[in-house]
Design an enzyme around this catalytic site. Structure first.
Site, PDB file in Angstrom:
ATOM      1  N   ASN A   1      46.301  52.257  46.092  1.00  0.00           N
ATOM      2  CA  ASN A   1      47.014  52.957  45.011  1.00  0.00           C
ATOM      3  C   ASN A   1      46.108  53.309  43.842  1.00  0.00           C
ATOM      4  O   ASN A   1      46.520  54.017  42.926  1.00  0.00           O
ATOM      5  CB  ASN A   1      48.186  52.106  44.520  1.00  0.00           C
ATOM      6  CG  ASN A   1      47.729  50.876  43.736  1.00  0.00           C
ATOM      7  OD1 ASN A   1      46.658  50.346  43.984  1.00  0.00           O
ATOM      8  ND2 ASN A   1      48.562  50.425  42.816  1.00  0.00           N
ATOM      9  N   ARG A   2      44.853  52.820  43.841  1.00  0.00           N
ATOM     10  CA  ARG A   2      43.988  53.104  42.699  1.00  0.00           C
ATOM     11  C   ARG A   2      42.536  53.365  43.093  1.00  0.00           C
ATOM     12  O   ARG A   2      41.782  53.920  42.304  1.00  0.00           O
ATOM     13  CB  ARG A   2      44.033  51.934  41.698  1.00  0.00           C
ATOM     14  CG  ARG A   2      43.506  50.635  42.287  1.00  0.00           C
ATOM     15  CD  ARG A   2      43.885  49.438  41.432  1.00  0.00           C
ATOM     16  NE  ARG A   2      43.360  48.180  41.952  1.00  0.00           N
ATOM     17  CZ  ARG A   2      43.912  47.483  42.930  1.00  0.00           C
ATOM     18  NH1 ARG A   2      45.011  47.932  43.517  1.00  0.00           N
ATOM     19  NH2 ARG A   2      43.385  46.346  43.339  1.00  0.00           N
TER      20      ARG A   2
ATOM     21  N   LYS B   1      33.952  48.333  51.864  1.00  0.00           N
ATOM     22  CA  LYS B   1      34.166  49.184  50.693  1.00  0.00           C
ATOM     23  C   LYS B   1      32.909  49.996  50.371  1.00  0.00           C
ATOM     24  O   LYS B   1      32.986  51.199  50.086  1.00  0.00           O
ATOM     25  CB  LYS B   1      34.552  48.338  49.476  1.00  0.00           C
ATOM     26  CG  LYS B   1      35.979  47.840  49.477  1.00  0.00           C
ATOM     27  CD  LYS B   1      36.319  47.162  48.148  1.00  0.00           C
ATOM     28  CE  LYS B   1      37.792  46.752  48.120  1.00  0.00           C
ATOM     29  NZ  LYS B   1      38.157  46.123  46.838  1.00  0.00           N
TER      30      LYS B   1
ATOM     31  N   CYS C   1      25.831  35.063  26.460  1.00  0.00           N
ATOM     32  CA  CYS C   1      25.604  34.598  25.089  1.00  0.00           C
ATOM     33  C   CYS C   1      26.867  34.040  24.447  1.00  0.00           C
ATOM     34  O   CYS C   1      26.794  33.209  23.544  1.00  0.00           O
ATOM     35  CB  CYS C   1      25.061  35.745  24.227  1.00  0.00           C
ATOM     36  SG  CYS C   1      23.261  35.923  24.286  1.00  0.00           S
TER      37      CYS C   1
ATOM     38  N   GLY D   1      34.526  50.780  40.504  1.00  0.00           N
ATOM     39  CA  GLY D   1      33.408  51.251  41.319  1.00  0.00           C
ATOM     40  C   GLY D   1      33.634  52.612  41.936  1.00  0.00           C
ATOM     41  O   GLY D   1      32.730  53.456  41.963  1.00  0.00           O
TER      42      GLY D   1
ATOM     43  N   CYS E   1      53.354  17.230  34.727  1.00  0.00           N
ATOM     44  CA  CYS E   1      54.727  16.777  34.526  1.00  0.00           C
ATOM     45  C   CYS E   1      55.667  17.955  34.301  1.00  0.00           C
ATOM     46  O   CYS E   1      56.807  17.962  34.767  1.00  0.00           O
ATOM     47  CB  CYS E   1      54.783  15.809  33.347  1.00  0.00           C
ATOM     48  SG  CYS E   1      56.387  15.034  33.108  1.00  0.00           S
TER      49      CYS E   1
ATOM     50  N   ASP F   1      28.548  45.718  47.665  1.00  0.00           N
ATOM     51  CA  ASP F   1      29.899  45.150  47.628  1.00  0.00           C
ATOM     52  C   ASP F   1      30.120  44.384  48.917  1.00  0.00           C
ATOM     53  O   ASP F   1      29.814  44.889  50.004  1.00  0.00           O
ATOM     54  CB  ASP F   1      30.970  46.233  47.467  1.00  0.00           C
ATOM     55  CG  ASP F   1      32.314  45.649  47.031  1.00  0.00           C
ATOM     56  OD1 ASP F   1      32.816  46.044  45.974  1.00  0.00           O
ATOM     57  OD2 ASP F   1      32.842  44.783  47.759  1.00  0.00           O
TER      58      ASP F   1
END
Length: 627
Positions: free
Chosen positions: A59-60, A73, A162, A30, A174, A49
């Site tokens: 960091n991104r 945001k 679809c 975004g 288990c 958002d």
């Protein structure tokens, strides 16, 4: 000349300036997308958002700074972009896209919708809103270096639903509780069993246990004495409690498991870990909690373990385990009894890392760093900012094609891995609508269940909401209204619907059994589908644990002999259910690349050994969608 410049020349720039665009999602994709849109020339953008900014986003998601942590945001992204493009109209909505305010009329005002979402449920909802409003949708997602952009135009291409979506991976209980062979098994044990047993709602883990079984049949025991063991005793301090728990789950429980000799004939025997053999008195240092750099309570910070990418020693894992238990009891007592794992909860991640590593060491499995363990526990494939930028650019290219009335040039583009190890973009022609899609083609579905035991409550939760993705369901049997959602329902009708919720289908005023057709509607989504009921006596506990199967195989209704047997043929089985009700990047996987695009790609899938009647714990091992 770039492709975007070429398309801009082909389309009147004033046309772009007048187009109204809806963006859903202001995360990794975004942020890149909003920047690319305004620099391309778009002037009217709405952004939705519901999330707030976290430290791990920084960091991104380059529009955000540390001072923005905790803020919306959508609103912060708007403010950041307006600083370098002040003349653009950006309307930020800090809200859930599924809210009633974002109805069909709201969607109709846009020329195109661009998705940067991180969860399946919201994606499906936006898909249906776009179908109802007749607005083109451009979908996207990334996971590490991989990603995709897909185009969905009503009547021309397949819709988002679809094709079935990848289901979360499951592991036999288990294996988790008794015979782990991978670190992910230990991570799941620490997250879903140990953390829940010590600090969660103990009523929610009644069929699971942190103690490996010694029974020959592999059943998991739920001894009342075991539950009482994990209660804090009168006069017991947090240090004594942590040490007692350590010796039980890493020591005595392993000793108990070793008593079943048959289990270890073809497996490596685990080594019990007792505190007196792992730590000396000098090793046990409690500092009563030191905050991490983000200001959160941290066991590793208390112990001076500052590098999250360094693998701790067995001693350090033991110290972190003890310290995290004490910190939960002493500093976060309000969370004890209701704690649920959250990948952004620093102390919970440290507990899970330490517990998983200690268990892994016992079973001869290599240990991992806090960084790696967090990624596995949170189902995180760490984001690559460059991939997000590439995908955002491709989204805008497809949007320009749509707005230039060049939809025949639209492509579904996949960022894939070549056998040489290099990355490449693989364009694929758009697929036509799937004639068996229950969303865009309104193909009737078959619902197989035991009508003598099934209730409306189960169908609502397991099928209508989870598998069909209906938000506000209305269910009818012919002209009879059986269930309705909403706030404006009359009290007498609410009482009527409530009385039907737990009534067996065969006991309804008009019994619901084979041949009955239930109509499911969602007025908000303008969604409608038909469920043809088919009675079945038995189900495969491993493959069909919910006791209900939904398919698109109407021909099976004529097979009366199959009503008492597990189904073996389900051509269009709905597989896009999800493991948790979460609004983050924990469960949704990157779309599978069509076969035409996979020549020259490679992905190794590890097969899991299973036993025919084992219970299975569902968990997504990897590849969530980053946004």
């Amino acid at each position: 000349m770039s492709r975007s410049e070429e398309l801009n020349q082909q389309m009147d720039i004033n046309g772009i300036e007048k187009e109204k665009v809806l963006m859903v999602g202001a995360g990794g994709i975004g942020c890149e997308l909003l920047k690319t849109l305004v620099l391309t020339g778009f002037q009217h953008i709405h952004l939705i958002d519901m999330d707030t900014i976290e430290v791990s986003n920084l960091n991104r998601q380059f529009l955000f700074r540390k001072s923005h942590v905790g803020q919306s945001k959508a609103k912060v992204a708007r403010e950041a972009v307006l600083k370098f493009r002040p003349g653009v109209e950006i309307v930020a909505h800090h809200a859930n896209v599924k809210n009633q305010e974002f109805d069909i009329d709201f969607f109709k005002q846009f020329s195109v919708v661009l998705n940067g979402l991180d969860n399946l449920e919201a994606r499906r909802h936006v898909n249906r809103m776009c179908l109802a409003a007749g607005v083109p949708l451009v979908e996207s997602g990334t996971t590490g270096y991989l990603g995709q952009v897909t185009v969905h135009i009503k009547g021309q291409t397949e819709c988002y639903e679809c094709q079935p979506k990848p289901a979360p991976k499951s592991y036999p209980v288990c294996t988790i509780t008794s015979t782990p062979s991978k670190l992910i098994h230990c991570i799941v044990w620490a997250k879903e069993l140990a953390l829940a047993k010590l600090f969660g709602d103990k009523g929610q883990v009644s069929d699971l246990d942190v103690r490996p079984t010694s029974n020959e049949d592999g059943a998991v025991s739920n001894d009342p004495d075991e539950a009482q063991f994990f209660e804090v005793r009168s006069g017991e301090n947090s240090k004594a409690y942590a040490e007692r728990v350590f010796d039980r789950i890493f020591g005595q429980n392993i000793v108990t498991a070793l008593q079943n000799e048959d289990t270890w004939k073809a497996r490596r025997r685990p080594d019990p870990l007792f505190l007196e053999k792992v730590l000396t008195e000098d090793d046990v240092v409690t500092t009563n909690g030191v905050c991490s750099s983000e200001g959160t309570i941290s066991a590793s910070a208390s112990l001076g373990l500052k590098n999250p990418q360094e693998t701790w020693s067995v001693k350090d894992n033991a110290r972190v385990f003890l310290e995290s238990v004490q910190l939960f009891l002493d500093k976060r007592s309000k969370d004890v009894g209701k704690l649920v794992f959250d990948k952004d909860d620093q102390l919970a991640v440290e507990f899970v890392t330490a517990a998983a590593n200690l268990r892994a060491h016992s079973f001869g499995i290599p240990m991992q760093s806090l960084f790696e363990a967090k990624g596995m526990a949170g189902n995180i494939i760490h984001a690559i900012a460059t991939t997000n930028a590439i995908i955002a650019g491709l989204i805008v290219l497809e949007a320009l094609k749509i707005l230039s009335n060049k939809t025949k040039e639209c492509r579904m583009t996949y960022c894939v891995e070549h056998p040489s190890g290099k990355m490449l973009l693989m364009p694929v022609e758009m697929a036509e609508p799937n004639p068996r899609c229950y969303v865009c083609s309104e193909t009737p579905l078959v619902l197989e269940l035991n009508t003598a035991t099934a209730t409306m409550r189960e169908v609502l939760e397991k099928v209508v909401k989870r598998k069909l993705g209906v938000t506000d369901p209305v269910i009818m049997q012919g002209s009879n209204l059986l269930h309705e959602s909403g706030e404006d329902i009359e009290e007498d009708m609410v009482a009527y619907y409530t009385a039907l919720l737990d009534k067996k289908f065969v006991d309804y005023p008009t019994p619901i059994t084979t041949g009955v057709v239930l109509t499911v509607e969602d007025y908000h989504q303008d969604f409608r589908c038909s469920l043809h009921v088919k009675h079945r006596e038995t189900f495969d506990e491993e493959k069909e644990p919910e006791g209900m199967v939904i398919t698109g195989d109407l021909a099976s209704l004529n097979n009366t002999d199959a009503s008492a047997q597990p189904s073996t043929a389900a051509p269009s089985k709905i597989q896009n259910g999800h493991a948790e009700e979460e609004e983050d990047d924990d469960v949704v996987m990157v779309e599978p690349v069509p076969k035409a695009a996979t020549a020259g790609t490679k992905r190794k899938l590890e097969e899991e050994d299973t036993q025919p009647t084992e219970k299975r714990l569902r968990v997504t091992e990897s590849v969530p969608i980053e946004v």
